[in-house]
Design a protein around this motif. Structure first.
Motif, mmCIF file in Angstrom:
data_model
loop_
_atom_site.group_PDB
_atom_site.id
_atom_site.type_symbol
_atom_site.label_atom_id
_atom_site.label_comp_id
_atom_site.label_asym_id
_atom_site.label_seq_id
_atom_site.Cartn_x
_atom_site.Cartn_y
_atom_site.Cartn_z
ATOM 1 N N LEU A 82 -2.823 5.391 11.595
ATOM 2 C CA LEU A 82 -3.643 5.196 10.508
ATOM 3 C C LEU A 82 -4.680 3.893 10.546
ATOM 4 O O LEU A 82 -5.777 4.275 10.337
ATOM 5 N N TYR A 83 -4.058 2.804 10.688
ATOM 6 C CA TYR A 83 -4.888 1.771 10.486
ATOM 7 C C TYR A 83 -5.832 1.431 11.545
ATOM 8 O O TYR A 83 -7.083 0.939 11.560
ATOM 9 N N THR A 84 -5.596 2.026 12.785
ATOM 10 C CA THR A 84 -6.358 1.921 13.872
ATOM 11 C C THR A 84 -7.531 2.775 13.736
ATOM 12 O O THR A 84 -8.689 2.458 13.967
ATOM 13 N N LYS A 85 -7.430 3.780 12.982
ATOM 14 C CA LYS A 85 -8.638 4.778 12.556
ATOM 15 C C LYS A 85 -9.560 3.823 11.691
ATOM 16 O O LYS A 85 -10.775 4.194 11.830
ATOM 17 N N LEU A 100 5.514 -0.028 11.611
ATOM 18 C CA LEU A 100 5.066 0.554 13.067
ATOM 19 C C LEU A 100 4.823 2.039 12.999
ATOM 20 O O LEU A 100 3.853 2.416 13.621
ATOM 21 N N SER A 101 5.216 2.880 11.794
ATOM 22 C CA SER A 101 4.644 3.959 11.610
ATOM 23 C C SER A 101 3.526 4.238 11.086
ATOM 24 O O SER A 101 2.814 5.512 11.079
ATOM 25 N N ALA A 102 2.818 3.193 10.684
ATOM 26 C CA ALA A 102 1.431 3.192 10.139
ATOM 27 C C ALA A 102 0.207 3.020 11.091
ATOM 28 O O ALA A 102 -0.879 2.647 10.821
ATOM 29 N N ILE A 103 0.625 2.485 12.277
ATOM 30 C CA ILE A 103 -0.261 1.671 13.383
ATOM 31 C C ILE A 103 -1.451 2.777 13.455
ATOM 32 O O ILE A 103 -2.635 2.382 13.418
ATOM 33 N N PHE A 136 0.870 -1.401 0.008
ATOM 34 C CA PHE A 136 0.156 -0.107 0.117
ATOM 35 C C PHE A 136 0.853 1.183 0.090
ATOM 36 O O PHE A 136 1.615 1.539 1.059
ATOM 37 N N ALA A 137 0.844 1.968 -1.157
ATOM 38 C CA ALA A 137 1.741 3.220 -1.316
ATOM 39 C C ALA A 137 1.107 4.566 -1.961
ATOM 40 O O ALA A 137 0.270 4.161 -3.021
ATOM 41 N N THR A 138 1.500 5.592 -1.450
ATOM 42 C CA THR A 138 1.204 6.707 -2.224
ATOM 43 C C THR A 138 2.258 7.546 -2.485
ATOM 44 O O THR A 138 3.156 7.753 -1.484
ATOM 45 N N LEU A 139 2.433 8.154 -3.500
ATOM 46 C CA LEU A 139 3.349 8.928 -4.134
ATOM 47 C C LEU A 139 3.885 9.944 -2.941
ATOM 48 O O LEU A 139 2.807 10.712 -2.555
ATOM 49 N N VAL A 140 4.955 10.262 -2.608
ATOM 50 C CA VAL A 140 5.389 11.122 -1.410
ATOM 51 C C VAL A 140 4.643 12.609 -1.767
ATOM 52 O O VAL A 140 4.057 12.990 -0.836
ATOM 53 N N PRO A 141 4.507 13.213 -2.967
ATOM 54 C CA PRO A 141 4.194 14.466 -3.200
ATOM 55 C C PRO A 141 2.687 14.470 -2.992
ATOM 56 O O PRO A 141 2.143 15.645 -2.607
ATOM 57 N N ALA A 142 1.835 13.345 -3.021
ATOM 58 C CA ALA A 142 0.459 13.078 -2.648
ATOM 59 C C ALA A 142 0.240 12.833 -1.501
ATOM 60 O O ALA A 142 -0.899 12.740 -1.095
ATOM 61 N N VAL A 162 -6.657 -3.796 14.450
ATOM 62 C CA VAL A 162 -6.437 -4.072 15.916
ATOM 63 C C VAL A 162 -4.871 -4.802 15.818
ATOM 64 O O VAL A 162 -4.628 -5.288 14.934
ATOM 65 N N LYS A 163 -3.917 -4.108 16.394
ATOM 66 C CA LYS A 163 -2.676 -4.725 16.683
ATOM 67 C C LYS A 163 -2.847 -6.249 17.155
ATOM 68 O O LYS A 163 -3.312 -6.349 17.979
ATOM 69 N N THR A 164 -1.955 -7.204 16.491
ATOM 70 C CA THR A 164 -1.440 -8.465 17.192
ATOM 71 C C THR A 164 -0.415 -8.341 17.928
ATOM 72 O O THR A 164 0.117 -7.365 18.099
#
Length: 140
Positions: A111-114, A106-109, A69-75, A118-120
């Protein structure tokens, strides 16, 4: 200017450039190709006709995993990733998926929590980056 955004299924090879630029810019493009890319369903978010964000979805007995899952940096920071993930969650629900999971950096936790993921307790390191498996239970 009104921004035109749409999401559609795309070929796996169309995901590779963005995966490479965003996730592993120091590696060759072959590094971001998955052995099972041909088995996946790949989606792209287009902003004003330009492929901006990608995600790849894999189904095993109605348990879905999204990868790369990736979005171009400027976007980034414009809500494109949110729109794409919402789309994929709806797609999984419409197909009777029971669960959606990912290997989250770990830097995306947050975002996904929103989205209700749930973390395992399953943590691991790959290529010097730390990940945790996160799961979204899909209710009927």
């Amino acid at each position: 200017m009104i921004e035109e955004i749409h999401i559609e299924q795309i070929r796996s090879d169309l995901t590779w450039r963005i995966r490479n630029e965003v996730m592993y810019p120091d590696k060759p493009v072959e590094y971001v190709k998955l052995e099972n890319d041909t088995d996946g369903t790949h989606f792209g978010l287009f902003a004003n006709g330009y492929l901006t964000s990608v995600i790849s979805l894999f189904n095993a007995s109605n348990i879905y995993q999204f990868r790369k899952f990736a979005t171009l940096v400027p976007a980034q920071g414009k809500g494109y990733g949110t729109k794409l993930l919402e789309y994929v969650i709806t797609y999984v629900k419409q197909r009777g998926g029971k669960k959606l999971w990912c290997n989250a950096r770990l830097s995306a936790i947050a975002l996904y929590t929103k989205f209700g993921f749930v973390k395992t307790d399953q943590l691991f390191t790959r290529d010097g980056k730390e990940f945790v498996i996160m799961v979204l239970e899909i209710s009927d």
